[in-house]
Motif scaffolding. Structure first.
Motif, PDB file in Angstrom:
ATOM      1  N   ILE A  21      12.555  -5.341   0.520  1.00 19.94           N
ATOM      2  CA  ILE A  21      12.170  -4.107   0.252  1.00 19.94           C
ATOM      3  C   ILE A  21      12.676  -3.605   2.119  1.00 19.94           C
ATOM      4  O   ILE A  21      11.478  -4.131   2.776  1.00 19.94           O
ATOM      5  CB  ILE A  21      10.870  -3.382  -0.271  1.00 19.94           C
ATOM      6  N   THR A  22      13.793  -3.099   2.049  1.00 12.94           N
ATOM      7  CA  THR A  22      14.112  -2.544   2.713  1.00 12.94           C
ATOM      8  C   THR A  22      13.584  -1.343   3.172  1.00 12.94           C
ATOM      9  O   THR A  22      14.336  -1.160   4.471  1.00 12.94           O
ATOM     10  CB  THR A  22      15.530  -2.967   3.646  1.00 12.94           C
ATOM     11  N   ALA A  58       0.726  -1.334  -0.022  1.00  9.48           N
ATOM     12  CA  ALA A  58       0.053  -0.051  -0.370  1.00  9.48           C
ATOM     13  C   ALA A  58       0.262   1.322   0.091  1.00  9.48           C
ATOM     14  O   ALA A  58       0.324   2.274  -0.053  1.00  9.48           O
ATOM     15  CB  ALA A  58      -1.117  -0.365   1.017  1.00  9.48           C
ATOM     16  N   GLY A  59       1.795   1.107   0.507  1.00 10.32           N
ATOM     17  CA  GLY A  59       2.741   2.076   0.589  1.00 10.32           C
ATOM     18  C   GLY A  59       3.654   2.307  -0.677  1.00 10.32           C
ATOM     19  O   GLY A  59       4.555   3.686  -0.580  1.00 10.32           O
ATOM     20  N   LEU A  60       3.345   2.161  -2.058  1.00 13.12           N
ATOM     21  CA  LEU A  60       3.827   1.936  -3.043  1.00 13.12           C
ATOM     22  C   LEU A  60       3.496   3.099  -3.276  1.00 13.12           C
ATOM     23  O   LEU A  60       1.779   2.893  -4.183  1.00 13.12           O
ATOM     24  CB  LEU A  60       4.775   0.631  -3.714  1.00 13.12           C
ATOM     25  N   LEU A 105      -2.368  -2.748  -5.592  1.00 15.36           N
ATOM     26  CA  LEU A 105      -2.115  -3.900  -5.396  1.00 15.36           C
ATOM     27  C   LEU A 105      -1.650  -4.683  -4.375  1.00 15.36           C
ATOM     28  O   LEU A 105      -2.330  -6.163  -3.568  1.00 15.36           O
ATOM     29  CB  LEU A 105      -0.347  -3.914  -5.018  1.00 15.36           C
ATOM     30  N   ALA A 106      -2.224  -3.981  -2.699  1.00 11.58           N
ATOM     31  CA  ALA A 106      -2.824  -4.357  -1.816  1.00 11.58           C
ATOM     32  C   ALA A 106      -4.426  -5.301  -1.900  1.00 11.58           C
ATOM     33  O   ALA A 106      -3.792  -6.104  -1.502  1.00 11.58           O
ATOM     34  CB  ALA A 106      -2.625  -3.249  -0.608  1.00 11.58           C
ATOM     35  N   GLU A 130      13.296   2.899  -9.908  1.00 12.48           N
ATOM     36  CA  GLU A 130      12.245   2.460 -11.082  1.00 12.48           C
ATOM     37  C   GLU A 130      11.176   1.518  -9.907  1.00 12.48           C
ATOM     38  O   GLU A 130      12.424   0.971  -8.880  1.00 12.48           O
ATOM     39  CB  GLU A 130      13.250   1.209 -11.696  1.00 12.48           C
ATOM     40  N   PRO A 131      10.001   1.444 -10.276  1.00 15.16           N
ATOM     41  CA  PRO A 131       9.500   0.879  -8.977  1.00 15.16           C
ATOM     42  C   PRO A 131       9.652  -0.346  -8.644  1.00 15.16           C
ATOM     43  O   PRO A 131      10.377  -1.007  -9.957  1.00 15.16           O
ATOM     44  CB  PRO A 131       8.163   0.786 -10.018  1.00 15.16           C
ATOM     45  N   PRO A 132       9.712  -1.224  -8.022  1.00 19.40           N
ATOM     46  CA  PRO A 132       9.548  -2.523  -7.755  1.00 19.40           C
ATOM     47  C   PRO A 132       8.754  -3.472  -8.920  1.00 19.40           C
ATOM     48  O   PRO A 132       8.817  -2.903  -9.353  1.00 19.40           O
ATOM     49  CB  PRO A 132       8.940  -3.027  -6.545  1.00 19.40           C
TER      50      PRO A 132
END
Length: 118
Positions: free
Chosen positions: A92-93, A5-7, A50-51, A101-103
């Motif tokens: 992801i840390t 949700a944070g992406l 995505l979530a 670039e996005p994951p």
């Protein structure tokens, strides 16, 4: 789910069949999964989308939590997609910089022996 949700965005590269199979599903509340995607050579989802997608994948991969549906869903396609996405999210840390670039996850038709990866 919190990382997803944070992406800002998340990219998928997968086969058309696998994408259609894993997005044409109902969640535990019986509502159809509706995703607003941007399709280029790959699929792009917002973090919130995505979530939501992960919630449905989790339900279809691992079954419901109520007695009536517990253990009834074990869609191989959903398990595969969920596990591949979770591996990327788990790696992801820190919060990605908007300029990065996005994951991205690549889920192809190759066989993955997940038992040997642990």
């Amino acid at each position: 789910m919190q990382k997803a949700a944070g992406l800002k965005t998340f990219h998928f590269e997968t086969t058309k069949d696998l994408w259609e199979k894993t997005t044409d599903q109902e969640g535990r509340d019986g509502r159809r999964l509706e995703l607003k995607t941007t399709t280029k050579e790959q699929v792009e989802l917002s973090g919130v989308a995505l979530a939501n997608y992960l919630r449905v994948l989790d339900y279809m991969a691992h079954g419901g939590s109520d007695a009536a549906s517990f253990g009834t869903h074990h869609s191989a396609e959903s398990i595969r997609m969920y596990d591949e996405i979770a591996t990327v999210l788990d790696s992801i840390t820190r919060r990605p910089d908007p300029q990065e670039e996005p994951p991205r996850v690549v889920v192809d038709t190759a066989f993955v022996d997940t038992k040997n990866q642990k």
